[in-house]
Design a protein around this motif. Structure first.
Motif, PDB file in Angstrom:
ATOM      1  N   GLN A  19       0.854  -1.184   0.000  1.00  0.00           N
ATOM      2  CA  GLN A  19       0.000   0.000   0.000  1.00  0.00           C
ATOM      3  C   GLN A  19       0.886   1.229   0.000  1.00  0.00           C
ATOM      4  O   GLN A  19       1.844   1.310   0.774  1.00  0.00           O
ATOM      5  CB  GLN A  19      -0.912   0.001   1.231  1.00  0.00           C
ATOM      6  CG  GLN A  19      -1.834  -1.184   1.273  1.00  0.00           C
ATOM      7  CD  GLN A  19      -2.688  -1.225   2.530  1.00  0.00           C
ATOM      8  OE1 GLN A  19      -2.845  -0.234   3.224  1.00  0.00           O
ATOM      9  NE2 GLN A  19      -3.249  -2.388   2.812  1.00  0.00           N
ATOM     10  N   SER A  21       1.511   5.350   0.391  1.00  0.00           N
ATOM     11  CA  SER A  21       1.026   6.584   1.001  1.00  0.00           C
ATOM     12  C   SER A  21       0.863   7.615  -0.100  1.00  0.00           C
ATOM     13  O   SER A  21       1.694   7.686  -1.017  1.00  0.00           O
ATOM     14  CB  SER A  21       2.041   7.076   2.036  1.00  0.00           C
ATOM     15  OG  SER A  21       1.817   8.434   2.337  1.00  0.00           O
ATOM     16  N   PRO A  22      -0.151   8.459  -0.029  1.00  0.00           N
ATOM     17  CA  PRO A  22      -0.320   9.475  -1.072  1.00  0.00           C
ATOM     18  C   PRO A  22       0.822  10.491  -1.112  1.00  0.00           C
ATOM     19  O   PRO A  22       1.070  11.102  -2.149  1.00  0.00           O
ATOM     20  CB  PRO A  22      -1.644  10.151  -0.707  1.00  0.00           C
ATOM     21  CG  PRO A  22      -1.901   9.800   0.708  1.00  0.00           C
ATOM     22  CD  PRO A  22      -1.214   8.502   0.972  1.00  0.00           C
ATOM     23  N   ASP A  23       1.559  10.635  -0.010  1.00  0.00           N
ATOM     24  CA  ASP A  23       2.653  11.604   0.050  1.00  0.00           C
ATOM     25  C   ASP A  23       4.010  11.013  -0.312  1.00  0.00           C
ATOM     26  O   ASP A  23       5.021  11.722  -0.308  1.00  0.00           O
ATOM     27  CB  ASP A  23       2.713  12.230   1.451  1.00  0.00           C
ATOM     28  CG  ASP A  23       1.417  12.957   1.776  1.00  0.00           C
ATOM     29  OD1 ASP A  23       0.875  13.635   0.880  1.00  0.00           O
ATOM     30  OD2 ASP A  23       0.927  12.831   2.911  1.00  0.00           O
ATOM     31  N   ASP A  45      -4.771   6.109   2.574  1.00  0.00           N
ATOM     32  CA  ASP A  45      -4.451   7.157   3.545  1.00  0.00           C
ATOM     33  C   ASP A  45      -4.185   6.551   4.931  1.00  0.00           C
ATOM     34  O   ASP A  45      -4.280   5.321   5.116  1.00  0.00           O
ATOM     35  CB  ASP A  45      -5.529   8.239   3.587  1.00  0.00           C
ATOM     36  CG  ASP A  45      -6.854   7.795   4.174  1.00  0.00           C
ATOM     37  OD1 ASP A  45      -6.934   6.701   4.787  1.00  0.00           O
ATOM     38  OD2 ASP A  45      -7.834   8.546   4.035  1.00  0.00           O
ATOM     39  N   ALA A  46      -3.861   7.392   5.893  1.00  0.00           N
ATOM     40  CA  ALA A  46      -3.502   6.940   7.239  1.00  0.00           C
ATOM     41  C   ALA A  46      -4.644   6.213   7.938  1.00  0.00           C
ATOM     42  O   ALA A  46      -4.416   5.425   8.851  1.00  0.00           O
ATOM     43  CB  ALA A  46      -3.050   8.134   8.076  1.00  0.00           C
ATOM     44  N   ASN A  47      -5.885   6.442   7.498  1.00  0.00           N
ATOM     45  CA  ASN A  47      -7.052   5.777   8.088  1.00  0.00           C
ATOM     46  C   ASN A  47      -7.417   4.475   7.378  1.00  0.00           C
ATOM     47  O   ASN A  47      -8.438   3.869   7.689  1.00  0.00           O
ATOM     48  CB  ASN A  47      -8.263   6.718   8.077  1.00  0.00           C
ATOM     49  CG  ASN A  47      -8.004   7.959   8.903  1.00  0.00           C
ATOM     50  OD1 ASN A  47      -7.416   7.880   9.979  1.00  0.00           O
ATOM     51  ND2 ASN A  47      -8.428   9.100   8.396  1.00  0.00           N
ATOM     52  N   ARG A  49      -8.239   4.236   4.213  1.00  0.00           N
ATOM     53  CA  ARG A  49      -9.181   4.498   3.117  1.00  0.00           C
ATOM     54  C   ARG A  49      -8.435   4.483   1.792  1.00  0.00           C
ATOM     55  O   ARG A  49      -7.423   5.161   1.623  1.00  0.00           O
ATOM     56  CB  ARG A  49      -9.856   5.848   3.333  1.00  0.00           C
ATOM     57  CG  ARG A  49     -10.988   6.134   2.365  1.00  0.00           C
ATOM     58  CD  ARG A  49     -11.745   7.394   2.750  1.00  0.00           C
ATOM     59  NE  ARG A  49     -10.863   8.545   2.744  1.00  0.00           N
ATOM     60  CZ  ARG A  49     -10.868   9.491   1.811  1.00  0.00           C
ATOM     61  NH1 ARG A  49     -11.730   9.436   0.824  1.00  0.00           N
ATOM     62  NH2 ARG A  49     -10.027  10.498   1.879  1.00  0.00           N
ATOM     63  N   LEU A  51      -7.603   5.599  -1.728  1.00  0.00           N
ATOM     64  CA  LEU A  51      -7.763   6.860  -2.450  1.00  0.00           C
ATOM     65  C   LEU A  51      -7.645   6.699  -3.959  1.00  0.00           C
ATOM     66  O   LEU A  51      -8.090   7.552  -4.711  1.00  0.00           O
ATOM     67  CB  LEU A  51      -6.701   7.860  -1.986  1.00  0.00           C
ATOM     68  CG  LEU A  51      -6.646   8.166  -0.493  1.00  0.00           C
ATOM     69  CD1 LEU A  51      -5.472   9.079  -0.188  1.00  0.00           C
ATOM     70  CD2 LEU A  51      -7.954   8.775  -0.032  1.00  0.00           C
ATOM     71  N   ARG A 112       0.176  10.946  -4.892  1.00  0.00           N
ATOM     72  CA  ARG A 112      -1.116  11.640  -5.024  1.00  0.00           C
ATOM     73  C   ARG A 112      -1.199  12.402  -6.353  1.00  0.00           C
ATOM     74  O   ARG A 112      -2.251  12.475  -6.978  1.00  0.00           O
ATOM     75  CB  ARG A 112      -1.316  12.612  -3.867  1.00  0.00           C
ATOM     76  CG  ARG A 112      -2.637  13.354  -3.922  1.00  0.00           C
ATOM     77  CD  ARG A 112      -2.761  14.477  -2.886  1.00  0.00           C
ATOM     78  NE  ARG A 112      -2.238  14.186  -1.579  1.00  0.00           N
ATOM     79  CZ  ARG A 112      -2.914  13.588  -0.588  1.00  0.00           C
ATOM     80  NH1 ARG A 112      -4.154  13.220  -0.797  1.00  0.00           N
ATOM     81  NH2 ARG A 112      -2.352  13.380   0.582  1.00  0.00           N
TER      82      ARG A 112
END
Length: 167
Positions: A19, A21-23, A45-47, A49, A51, A112
């Motif tokens: 997975q 991270s968007p960043d 994302d960190a939760n 979810r 994206l 992202r």
């Protein structure tokens, strides 16, 4: 009943999914693709979810579009005829310093920036024929397996081919 209808996404999917991270910087994502011998991964994302998805083809498309945009914004160079020596000299303000032109000035794109925000998924009980239709109709090579909004796994076109070859 077609025996392929007995095969479900749950039995084909990889449940250990890389997975992103968007960043995360895109160059690091590409390193991870290479390390894991994959060509795409969900962006989460960190939760937890989902994206979107970043694939190697998203990156090559973004690079290709970026080069095209850069070319369109670059003024053409004009050769001048004449013996005027002043044409050969550039004013100091016309020159870019190394700091202005170097790689430090270029922003490194993040996942992202280049991911596809469209999340295409199937449920774990999705049959193999339906899963194949989803891949073909959406012209994709991976589909996320999700249940109640939670990422359960991923099935790639290679997973399907591998299953067919072994049965």
């Amino acid at each position: 009943m077609n025996p392929l209808h007995k095969i479900h996404a749950r039995s084909l999917m990889s449940s250990h999914v890389l997975q992103l991270s968007p960043d995360l910087p895109v160059p690091r994502a590409l390193e991870l693709f290479e390390d894991h011998k994959i060509s795409g991964a969900p962006v989460v994302d960190a939760n937890g979810r989902v994206l979107g998805v970043l694939s190697a083809s998203d990156v090559t498309q973004a690079e290709r579009l970026g080069r095209s945009a850069a070319r369109a914004q670059t003024p053409a160079l004009v050769m001048r005829d004449g013996d005027d020596e002043s044409d050969d000299e550039l004013a100091e303000e016309d020159l870019l310093s190394i700091e202005e032109y170097g790689p430090a000035s270029a922003e490194i794109p993040t996942v992202r920036d280049w991911m596809n925000p469209e999340v295409i998924s199937v449920r774990p009980e999705c049959t193999l024929p339906h899963l194949c239709r989803v891949l073909v109709e959406n012209r994709i090579h991976r589909v996320l397996v999700m249940d109640a909004g939670k990422l359960e796994g991923i099935v790639t076109s290679s997973d399907v081919v591998r299953w067919v070859a072994s049965n």
